[in-house]
Enzyme design. Structure first.
Site, mmCIF file in Angstrom:
data_model
loop_
_atom_site.group_PDB
_atom_site.id
_atom_site.type_symbol
_atom_site.label_atom_id
_atom_site.label_comp_id
_atom_site.label_asym_id
_atom_site.label_seq_id
_atom_site.Cartn_x
_atom_site.Cartn_y
_atom_site.Cartn_z
ATOM 1 N N GLU A 1 -12.181 -0.769 -10.074
ATOM 2 C CA GLU A 1 -11.804 -1.518 -11.290
ATOM 3 C C GLU A 1 -12.684 -1.656 -12.178
ATOM 4 O O GLU A 1 -12.465 -1.606 -13.224
ATOM 5 C CB GLU A 1 -11.609 -2.985 -10.506
ATOM 6 C CG GLU A 1 -10.226 -2.906 -9.616
ATOM 7 C CD GLU A 1 -10.374 -2.433 -8.180
ATOM 8 O OE1 GLU A 1 -9.436 -2.310 -7.597
ATOM 9 O OE2 GLU A 1 -11.678 -2.194 -7.970
ATOM 10 N N ASP B 1 -4.234 -10.248 -8.246
ATOM 11 C CA ASP B 1 -4.829 -9.503 -9.402
ATOM 12 C C ASP B 1 -3.797 -8.611 -10.143
ATOM 13 O O ASP B 1 -3.427 -8.829 -11.142
ATOM 14 C CB ASP B 1 -5.856 -8.618 -9.190
ATOM 15 C CG ASP B 1 -5.644 -7.599 -7.687
ATOM 16 O OD1 ASP B 1 -4.534 -8.174 -7.032
ATOM 17 O OD2 ASP B 1 -6.379 -7.011 -7.374
ATOM 18 N N GLU C 1 0.793 -0.985 -0.019
ATOM 19 C CA GLU C 1 0.058 -0.031 -0.134
ATOM 20 C C GLU C 1 0.877 1.285 -0.006
ATOM 21 O O GLU C 1 0.603 2.193 -0.793
ATOM 22 C CB GLU C 1 -0.870 -0.007 1.253
ATOM 23 C CG GLU C 1 -2.064 -0.906 1.184
ATOM 24 C CD GLU C 1 -3.120 -0.881 0.031
ATOM 25 O OE1 GLU C 1 -3.166 0.149 -0.282
ATOM 26 O OE2 GLU C 1 -3.921 -1.789 0.167
ATOM 27 N N GLU D 1 -18.369 -7.122 -2.803
ATOM 28 C CA GLU D 1 -16.911 -7.663 -2.505
ATOM 29 C C GLU D 1 -16.821 -9.159 -3.333
ATOM 30 O O GLU D 1 -15.986 -9.778 -3.933
ATOM 31 C CB GLU D 1 -16.232 -7.647 -1.335
ATOM 32 C CG GLU D 1 -15.972 -6.132 -0.856
ATOM 33 C CD GLU D 1 -14.740 -5.856 -1.828
ATOM 34 O OE1 GLU D 1 -13.501 -5.781 -0.986
ATOM 35 O OE2 GLU D 1 -14.916 -5.215 -2.623
ATOM 36 N N THR E 1 -1.170 0.777 -10.546
ATOM 37 C CA THR E 1 -2.448 -0.141 -10.071
ATOM 38 C C THR E 1 -3.392 0.865 -9.195
ATOM 39 O O THR E 1 -4.259 0.641 -8.749
ATOM 40 C CB THR E 1 -2.055 -1.380 -9.490
ATOM 41 O OG1 THR E 1 -3.197 -2.218 -9.271
ATOM 42 C CG2 THR E 1 -1.520 -1.211 -8.028
#
Length: 613
Positions: A378, A264, A124, A357, A468
């Site tokens: 996304e 991912d 993160e 989710e 990302t």
């Protein structure tokens, strides 16, 4: 009587025309869904959404990390360093808001510091903070962007380098795969978990690679590339990777393979690292990994999770993080399955107003315990890429529906709220920084593209790769053409391309000091140095370019396949074991020459896979 007859003839003619070319009429009807004027209004509405949330943060939460939009307060969630402001910098630039951008950059340069006793997520912190600083630096320091700050003197780049050096101790593992967390002052705690996710270890290459090119220090790119190799070397014989791995033993602790949670962005950064850096090793790994994913995980139009060794289905679930995949497929040029999958994913959004989710494909209902929508970007990201690739107006209709859902379901007094239950649209008092970095960014880009784009991404001086976290990383000559002068066959790449001076900077060499404090306050400790032979690569090796045409990609790069680890010795280094010579699909696998994973790197032209056409 003549009028009805005439109407019948016109109707018959229309039916014949529709049957002859139905797509033309379909597209015309869809195009009337979102008119150019409405697209402009939607773009301006999304701009207003950004400032509603950004101003709410600055007024009620700054300099804390994130906004509590219901109660109009703030909270520190990552490291306590104005996370949302850093994550928002390149969006301010994208909107052409020079005043807010310049004042934010100035404040960060004067007030931000990382010599703090905080344990943070490596993943993160890299994608949000390091990426945000680098993107803003590249914009603020370049006249060509139109957002140059005259007084700016590399303050953000200096902060980025300092932060990255504090993250380096996380990479001190036998496999090269980093720990999940690190203390910014003291390094890795002795009790830190040795389990990390595949995405956490394999989604660092863009930010660290850009930093290496901007600072002329290869260590950042080397450690992250080595982490990718460490993960890929431990793939199954099916070319699948699991979700979680032990960074010391290399043993997979969760063998569920998928394209969503915990994996991912590993796929994403393989392709994007090639697009940005032109490194064929990343492209080769992506091609192998993508082919395996499409073969074993794809159940048209959905994706499932399977056991990485047997390919047996273990989880028939759509999770919201999978929704980035159609956008990635656009970048890879695989449009048809992207269209079908996006349509399926959006059907879930339409059903609930948001994507939960988790959505169970067996029961066609929200997965128990996964009912929330934390403002994820996304599906919006994939919508933008599919519209950019096809110009099909149906994606503008999709974007309009998404704006409506966010405005009527998630908007709250000071920003936008998490949805804790998509079935009842119950709001939660939290707003992730990525809502400003990604969610509204991709929505704004979608409608700006429809109107006739006038922004840095579409009309700027460079092609941009999105991280990302949605941060803008430009393919400048300094970043993408580092060794272009020696890319022809037989040329010699001088080692001066990178500064190879052996230096330790503020990095201690005693491994026992990694968790120390006291007299070393304000410094981080790492065994790595810029001249480390363990991480030697073509960035500094000065190898002759060009490969024998008879060699496979696997032989060119020396990419190995490692058998599953023997867990009898928990801390045995996977790098010290002899890899077996196996053949996996089309790839001929050979052992590395030595323990340093040294390889040759081909800089062949990669214009066929540019992210922005």
């Amino acid at each position: 009587m003549e009028a009805p007859k005439r109407c019948f003839e016109i109707l018959l003619l229309l039916l014949l025309l529709v049957s002859a070319n139905p797509n033309a009429f379909l597209h015309r009807a869809l195009a009337e869904g979102v008119t150019p004027e409405e697209a402009k209004q939607l773009r301006d509405e999304v701009r207003g959404m950004f400032y509603h949330a950004f101003n709410g943060y600055m007024e009620h939460a700054f300099p804390l990390d994130e906004l509590r939009p219901l109660s109009c307060g703030g909270e520190d969630t990552l490291g306590g360093y104005a996370l949302t402001l850093i994550d928002s910098l390149d969006m301010l630039a994208l909107l052409g808001d020079w005043e807010h951008f310049a004042s934010s950059v100035e404040w960060i340069g004067k007030n931000l510091q990382f010599d703090i006793n905080k344990t943070v997520s490596v993943f993160e912190t890299t994608i949000r903070v390091l990426g945000g600083l680098l993107s803003a630096h590249l914009i603020a320091s370049d006249y060509a962007t139109g957002m140059k700050i005259p007084s700016y003197d590399n303050q953000l780049l200096n902060l980025a380098e300092d932060l990255a050096r504090r993250l380096l101790p996380a990479f001190e593992t036998p496999t090269g795969i980093p720990f999940g967390s690190v203390n910014l002052l003291h390094g890795v705690d002795e009790h830190e978990s040795k389990i990390t996710s595949t995405a956490g270890g394999g989604t660092l290459t863009l930010e660290f690679g850009v930093l290496s090119r901007l600072t002329n220090d290869p260590i950042f790119e080397q450690v992250t590339k080595n982490a990718v190799r460490g993960l890929w070397a431990r793939r199954s014989k099916l070319n699948l990777v699991g979700a979680h791995i032990n960074v010391f033993t290399g043993e997979w602790t969760q063998k569920d393979a998928g394209i969503g949670t915990s994996i991912d962005s590993f796929y994403e950064y393989l392709l994007k690292a090639y697009l940005l850096f032109g490194d064929e090793e990343y492209l080769f790994i992506f091609q192998e990994a993508y082919a395996a994913a499409m073969h074993y995980l794809y159940n048209d139009p959905w994706y499932v999770e399977v056991n990485m060794d047997s390919a047996a289905i273990v989880w028939p679930l759509f999770n919201s993080l999978q929704a980035f995949w159609p956008g990635l497929q656009v970048l890879a040029g695989d449009i048809d399955p992207a269209i079908r999958t996006h349509k399926a994913f959006f059907s879930v959004w339409k059903r609930y107003g948001f994507t939960p989710e988790g959505f169970n494909l067996a029961t066609l209902s929200v997965q128990q315990g996964q009912k929330s929508y934390p403002l994820r970007p996304e599906l919006i990201e994939s919508t933008y890429w599919l519209y950019k690739a096809t110009r099909d107006p149906r994606y503008l209709d999709v974007g309009r529906d998404m704006v409506a859902s966010l405005q009527y379901g998630a908007r709250c007094p000071c920003g936008y709220c998490h949805i804790s239950d998509v079935e009842f649209h119950k709001q939660e008092d939290h707003m992730e920084s990525f809502f400003l970095a990604e969610t509204v960014k991709y929505l704004w880009l979608l409608f700006d593209l429809a109107v006739g784009p006038d922004n840095l991404v579409e009309n700027g001086p460079y092609k941009y790769i999105f991280s990302t976290e949605g941060h803008l990383l430009p393919a400048t000559p300094q970043i993408s053409l580092l060794r272009e002068h020696c890319s022809y066959i037989g040329a010699f790449c001088k080692s001066s391309d990178y500064n190879q001076e052996s230096r330790t900077s503020d990095i201690a060499t005693d491994p026992h000091e990694a968790n120390g404090s006291g007299s070393n306050e304000g410094q981080v400790h790492s065994r790595f140095s810029s001249s480390s032979t363990f991480f030697e690569s073509t960035l500094t090796s000065g190898l002759v370019k060009g490969f024998c045409p008879g060699l496979s990609h696997g032989q060119k790069f020396g990419i190995t396949y490692l058998e599953p680890v023997d867990t009898t010795n928990q801390y045995e280094s996977a790098n010290k074991r002899e890899p077996n010579m196996l053949q996996s699909h089309s790839m001929v696998v050979v052992p590395d020459q030595g323990s340093d994973y040294s390889h040759s790197n081909n800089d062949n032209d990669h214009d066929n896979l540019q992210e922005n056409q």
